[in-house]
Enzyme design. Structure first.
Site, mmCIF file in Angstrom:
data_model
loop_
_atom_site.group_PDB
_atom_site.id
_atom_site.type_symbol
_atom_site.label_atom_id
_atom_site.label_comp_id
_atom_site.label_asym_id
_atom_site.label_seq_id
_atom_site.Cartn_x
_atom_site.Cartn_y
_atom_site.Cartn_z
ATOM 1 N N LYS A 1 39.726 18.004 60.371
ATOM 2 C CA LYS A 1 40.903 18.867 60.434
ATOM 3 C C LYS A 1 40.791 20.080 59.527
ATOM 4 C CE LYS A 1 43.405 15.567 57.649
ATOM 5 N NZ LYS A 1 44.651 15.450 56.995
ATOM 6 N N ARG B 1 55.819 6.010 57.014
ATOM 7 C CA ARG B 1 54.524 5.639 56.453
ATOM 8 C C ARG B 1 54.739 4.866 55.170
ATOM 9 N NH1 ARG B 1 50.809 11.069 57.441
ATOM 10 N NH2 ARG B 1 51.202 11.095 59.673
ATOM 11 N N HIS C 1 45.678 18.134 67.397
ATOM 12 C CA HIS C 1 46.939 17.725 66.741
ATOM 13 C C HIS C 1 47.280 18.847 65.778
ATOM 14 C CE1 HIS C 1 46.005 13.193 67.241
ATOM 15 N NE2 HIS C 1 44.905 13.808 67.618
ATOM 16 N N HIS D 1 50.841 18.098 70.192
ATOM 17 C CA HIS D 1 49.502 17.726 70.645
ATOM 18 C C HIS D 1 49.142 18.617 71.813
ATOM 19 C CE1 HIS D 1 50.828 14.234 68.292
ATOM 20 N NE2 HIS D 1 49.572 14.279 67.891
ATOM 21 N N CYS E 1 51.118 10.774 68.023
ATOM 22 C CA CYS E 1 50.073 11.042 69.020
ATOM 23 C C CYS E 1 50.083 10.016 70.160
ATOM 24 C CB CYS E 1 48.694 11.094 68.380
ATOM 25 S SG CYS E 1 48.686 11.163 66.597
ATOM 26 N N GLN F 1 58.028 15.168 61.353
ATOM 27 C CA GLN F 1 56.925 16.118 61.589
ATOM 28 C C GLN F 1 57.337 17.206 62.562
ATOM 29 O OE1 GLN F 1 52.908 15.132 62.520
ATOM 30 N NE2 GLN F 1 52.969 13.187 61.420
ATOM 31 N N ASP G 1 55.597 18.427 64.953
ATOM 32 C CA ASP G 1 54.336 17.982 65.540
ATOM 33 C C ASP G 1 54.095 18.565 66.929
ATOM 34 O OD1 ASP G 1 52.009 16.587 65.600
ATOM 35 O OD2 ASP G 1 52.900 14.609 65.913
HETATM 36 C C1 TSB Z 1 49.671 16.639 63.190
HETATM 37 N N1 TSB Z 1 48.820 13.092 64.108
HETATM 38 C C2 TSB Z 1 48.871 14.226 63.260
HETATM 39 C C3 TSB Z 1 49.856 15.245 63.805
HETATM 40 O O1 TSB Z 1 49.695 15.374 65.212
HETATM 41 C C4 TSB Z 1 49.273 13.791 61.848
HETATM 42 O O2 TSB Z 1 50.108 12.903 61.712
HETATM 43 N N2 TSB Z 1 48.700 14.424 60.848
HETATM 44 S S1 TSB Z 1 48.962 14.139 59.299
HETATM 45 O O3 TSB Z 1 48.781 12.761 59.010
HETATM 46 O O4 TSB Z 1 48.138 15.048 58.560
HETATM 47 O O5 TSB Z 1 50.443 14.482 58.991
HETATM 48 C C5 TSB Z 1 50.958 15.758 59.299
HETATM 49 C C6 TSB Z 1 51.600 16.407 58.090
HETATM 50 O O6 TSB Z 1 52.634 15.583 57.590
HETATM 51 C C7 TSB Z 1 50.680 16.604 56.906
HETATM 52 O O7 TSB Z 1 49.915 17.761 57.075
HETATM 53 C C8 TSB Z 1 51.677 16.731 55.759
HETATM 54 O O8 TSB Z 1 52.122 18.069 55.632
HETATM 55 C C9 TSB Z 1 52.855 15.886 56.220
HETATM 56 N N3 TSB Z 1 52.948 14.597 55.500
HETATM 57 C C10 TSB Z 1 52.034 13.614 55.495
HETATM 58 N N4 TSB Z 1 52.455 12.575 54.750
HETATM 59 C C11 TSB Z 1 53.674 12.909 54.273
HETATM 60 C C12 TSB Z 1 54.635 12.251 53.445
HETATM 61 N N5 TSB Z 1 54.433 11.035 52.968
HETATM 62 N N6 TSB Z 1 55.783 12.905 53.144
HETATM 63 C C13 TSB Z 1 56.025 14.136 53.636
HETATM 64 N N7 TSB Z 1 55.166 14.792 54.435
HETATM 65 C C14 TSB Z 1 54.001 14.195 54.751
HETATM 66 ZN ZN ZN Z 2 48.781 13.574 66.131
#
Ligand code: TSB
Ligand code: ZN
Length: 586
Positions: A412, A306, A458, A328, A277, A324, A326
Site C-alpha cells: 500500500k 477492531r 482499496h 474498493h 472489503c 472508514q 472506504d
Molecule cells: C482502505 N481494507 C482497507 C480499506 O479498503 C483497510 O481497512 N485499510 S486499513 O486497515 O489501512 O484502514 C484504513 C484506515 O483506517 C487507515 O489508513 C487509518 O487511517 C484508519 N484506521 C486504522 N485503524 C484505526 C483505528 N484503530 N482507529 C482509527 N482509525 C484507524
Molecule cells: Zn478494503
C-alpha cells in the site's frame, strides 16, 4: 523537536539517563526490578516492576531529586564484558533481566554491563563517561505498560524522561511538550464538546457529541460529493459478517488477532467486521461484468470494529469502533496505473483543500519472513510490489519504503502524519490487491469474451472520520475553518437591554441562510461574552451596538484577531456565505 533517537550524542545521553533513573529508583525502592529502558524519539523510558507500588504524581519529583544526587556523585560509567553464565549469576534475583539474558546467543552478541557507583545494569551501550554529564534532565510522565506489551502479562510501571546537554535545549523541549498538550485533540475535544467516552460503553468507543457530529457530517458531505463526481457508487452494508465470509477473504487466517471474537446467533457464527472489503466483493459479484463496466468504484462510510490493545486506544485517533471513508475500485490490470493516479490526485486535492502540508508518503511492503501476517504467495507479492513501485514512479511523488507495513493482501501507499502527542499515524491509504478478487472468484468478461479476474484497489482518503477529525483538530488547534466549525457565528448585542431586537433580527437572518449561528444576549459584560467566544474558537463574533442597529451594519471580529471590522449587514452575510461555499482556510 529533535529526534533524540537519531542524534548520536543525545541518544547516548538519554540512554545513560535511563540508567540514572533506574539507579535512583533502586535507591528509593530496593525491591524494584527492571525490564528495558530504551531511547525513543523524544527521550527515554524505563519499564520497572515495583511490586504492588503504583507510581503517583508525587513520586516523579522525588525520583528526579535522587537522580540529581546520583548524577552529582560524578561516578565513572564503566563497561564490563561478561559471559552468559556470569550474567545469569549477576542478575539472578531479577527475573526480567534473566529473561533477557536467557534469550541472548553468546556467539552472536557480546554481553556487557555498565556500572555507575552502586548500580549495575545489563546494557549494550554506548554510554557517556561519567554521571555528571547528565545535568539537564526531566521526568516527563508515567504510565502502566504490560510486560512485553502483552495484556496477559504483569503491568509494569513505565517512567518517561528526557535529557539534554544544555538548559536551553531542555527548556525548548518542555515548551514544545506544553504546546503539544494544548493541541491534543483529547483536550480540545473536551473543551469544545466534540466527543466523549464512557466506561459503560467501553474503551476505544468514543461517542460523537453534537459539535463533533456536525464536523463529521461536513467531512462526509465533502468527500461524498467529490467521490460522486469521480464516478463512485455508494452503498450501505451491515457491520457484521459470518466467520465464513472472513475465511473466504483470508481475514480469519491473517487478521484474526485484530478482530473482536466470534458470536453465535442461532446456527450462524458472526464477527463484527474489521474491514469492508469482503462485503464489497460480494456486491461486485452480485452482477456479471464486462470490461466495459470497469472501473467499478464501490464506496461506503462504513463502521468497522477492531481489537486495539487497551493501552493503545487514544481519543478519536485510535479507536475500536471506527468509520472508514472506504472504497474498493475494481479494475482491469491495464487500468491500475490510471486509477491509482486518480486516487493519489484525490488525496493531494483533499489535503490542499484542508491546508494540510506536513505529511509523507510511505510505500508499505510485506515482511518476506512473516508468513503468518502475510498471505503466502511470493509471486503474487513480487508482482504487486513491482507494479506499485512502477505506478509510483510514474506518478512521480516522493515516498519512503517500510517493510512489514503492508496489508495481509497487498502492498500500500500510506500517508503518514504526526499527531500532537505520540508516534506517526496513517491517515489516507491506497492499496493494491490481487488476492481478494481471487479468493472471491470475481470475474469480468474481457474484449475476447474470456473470463478474467479484476484487480482491486482499496482506498480511504480520510482514513477514518474518527482519525481524521482527531488529526485535523490538532492541525487547526481547534480553530476550524468556518465551513467546518460547529458554531460559525456568535451574535452579541453590546447591551442586552438596548440592541437585543437587532441582534435577534441578524441571528434569524443568518439562520435563514443555514449559517450555524448562536445568539448570546445574556445579561453579562461584553468582555466576558467575548472571551467565551474566543475560548470556543468561534470563527466570527458579531458585536452589535447602537450604531450598528441604526445603520443596519455589523461589526465583526474574527477568531484570534483583535481588530473589529464594520460592514453593511448584507455585505457580511455575503462574505460569510462565500467563505463557507469556497471552504476557505486561513
Ligand atoms: C482502505 N481494507 C482497507 C480499506 O479498503 C483497510 O481497512 N485499510 S486499513 O486497515 O489501512 O484502514 C484504513 C484506515 O483506517 C487507515 O489508513 C487509518 O487511517 C484508519 N484506521 C486504522 N485503524 C484505526 C483505528 N484503530 N482507529 C482509527 N482509525 C484507524
Ligand atoms: Zn478494503
Amino acid at each position: 523537536m529533535k529526534n533524540i533517537k537519531e542524534d548520536e550524542r543525545l541518544n547516548k545521553l538519554n540512554h545513560s539517563c535511563a540508567h540514572l533513573l533506574a539507579q535512583a529508583v533502586k535507591h528509593l525502592y530496593p525491591e524494584a526490578k527492571f525490564w528495558v529502558g530504551p531511547v525513543i524519539e523524544d527521550g527515554f523510558y524505563y519499564d520497572i516492576d515495583l511490586g504492588d507500588k503504583v507510581i503517583t504524581e508525587e513520586d516523579l519529583p522525588k525520583i528526579e531529586k535522587e537522580m540529581k544526587k546520583c548524577a552529582k556523585d560524578n561516578k565513572k560509567i564503566v563497561r564490563n564484558e561478561i559471559s552468559k553464565e556470569e550474567a545469569l549469576k549477576e542478575f539472578a534475583d531479577d527475573e526480567y533481566k534473566v529473561d533477557l539474558i536467557s534469550r541472548m546467543d553468546e556467539n552472536e552478541v557480546t554481553i556487557s554491563t555498565y556500572t555507575q557507583g552502586d548500580f549495575t545494569d545489563l546494557c549494550r551501550g554506548p554510554h557517556v563517561d561519567t554521571t555528571k554529564e547528565m545535568k539537564y534532565f526531566k521526568l516527563i510522565k508515567f504510565s502502566g505498560a504490560y510486560w512485553k506489551g502483552d495484556a496477559k502479562n504483569k503491568m509494569l510501571q513505565r517512567i518517561y524522561g528526557v535529557c539534554y546537554d544544555t538548559e536551553e535545549d531542555l527548556e525548548a523541549h518542555l515548551k514544545e511538550l506544553e504546546e503539544a498538550k494544548e493541541r491534543d485533540h483529547r483536550k480540545i475535544g473536551k473543551e469544545q464538546e466534540l466527543f466523549m467516552t464512557h466506561e459503560l460503553v467501553g474503551a476505544g468507543m468514543p461517542m460523537w457529541l453534537p459539535n463533533g457530529a456536525l464536523i463529521r457530517k461536513q467531512l462526509e458531505n465533502y468527500i461524498y460529493e467529490k467521490e460522486q463526481k469521480l464516478g463512485y457508487q455508494h452503498v450501505y452494508s451491515p457491520c457484521v459478517g459470518t466467520v465464513d465470509l472472513y475465511k473466504t477473504s483470508g481475514h480469519w487466517d491473517h487478521y484474526k488477532e485484530n478482530m473482536f471474537p466470534m458470536m453465535k446467533v442461532d446456527e450462524e457464527e458472526f464477527v463484527l467486521r474489521p474491514m469492508n472489503c469482503p462485503h464489497h466483493m460480494l456486491i461486485y459479484k452480485n452482477k456479471m461484468h464486462s470490461y466495459r463496466d470497469l472501473p467499478i468504484r464501490i464506496g461506503e462510510f462504513a463502521q468497522d470494529f477492531r481489537y486495539e490493545a487497551s493501552g493503545a486506544v487514544k481519543g478519536l485517533e485510535r479507536v475500536r469502533c471506527m468509520c472508514q471513508n472506504d472504497a474498493h475500485l475494481f479494475v482491469t490490470p491495464e487500468q491500475i496505473g490510471d486509477e491509482f493516479k486518480k486516487v493519489v490526485t484525490l488525496i493531494l486535492d483533499t489535503y490542499k483543500d484542508f491546508g494540510i502540508k506536513d505529511y509523507k508518503f510511505r510505500l508499505s511492503l510485506r515482511d518476506k519472513e512473516d508468513k503468518e501476517k502475510y498471505f503466502d504467495d511470493d509471486e503474487m507479492w513480487d508482482n504487486a510490489e513491482a507494479k506499485l513501485r512502477e505506478v509510483l514512479d510514474e506518478i512521480g511523488i516522493d515516498y519512503f519504503e517500510a517493510e512489514g507495513e503492508a496489508a495481509f493482501y497487498g502492498p500500500k501507499l500510506d500517508v503518514e502524519v504526526k499527531p500532537a502527542v505520540g508516534p506517526e499515524i496513517t491517515l489516507s491509504t491506497c492499496q493494491l490487491d490481487f488476492l481478494l478478487p481471487r479468493n472471491f472468484e470475481l470475474t469480468y468478461i474481457d474484449s475476447n469474451g474470456e473470463k478474467q479476474t479484476p484487480v482491486v484497489i482499496h482506498r480511504a482518503i480520510f482514513g477514518t472520520f474518527d482519525r481524521f477529525t482527531a488529526f485535523y483538530t490538532e492541525e487547526t488547534k481547534g480553530a476550524f475553518p468556518t465551513w467546518l466549525a460547529p458554531t460559525q457565528v456568535v451574535v452579541m448585542p453590546v447591551n442586552s437591554e438596548f440592541q437585543s431586537d437587532y441582534a435577534k433580527e441578524v441571528y434569524d437572518e443568518l439562520k435563514d441562510h443555514d449559517i450555524r449561528a448562536e445568539l448570546d444576549d445574556r445579561n453579562e459584560k461584553l468582555g466576558y461574552r467575548l472571551r467565551e467566544s474566543q475560548t470556543k474558537k468561534v470563527p466570527f463574533t458579531l458585536i452589535l451596538g447602537d450604531n450598528e442597529k441604526e445603520n443596519k451594519e455589523i461589526s465583526y471580529r474574527r477568531f484570534g484577531e483583535k481588530e473589529t471590522t464594520t460592514v453593511k449587514k448584507d455585505e457580511f452575510i455575503k462574505l460569510i456565505l462565500d467563505e463557507i461555499k469556497d471552504k476557505k482556510i486561513k
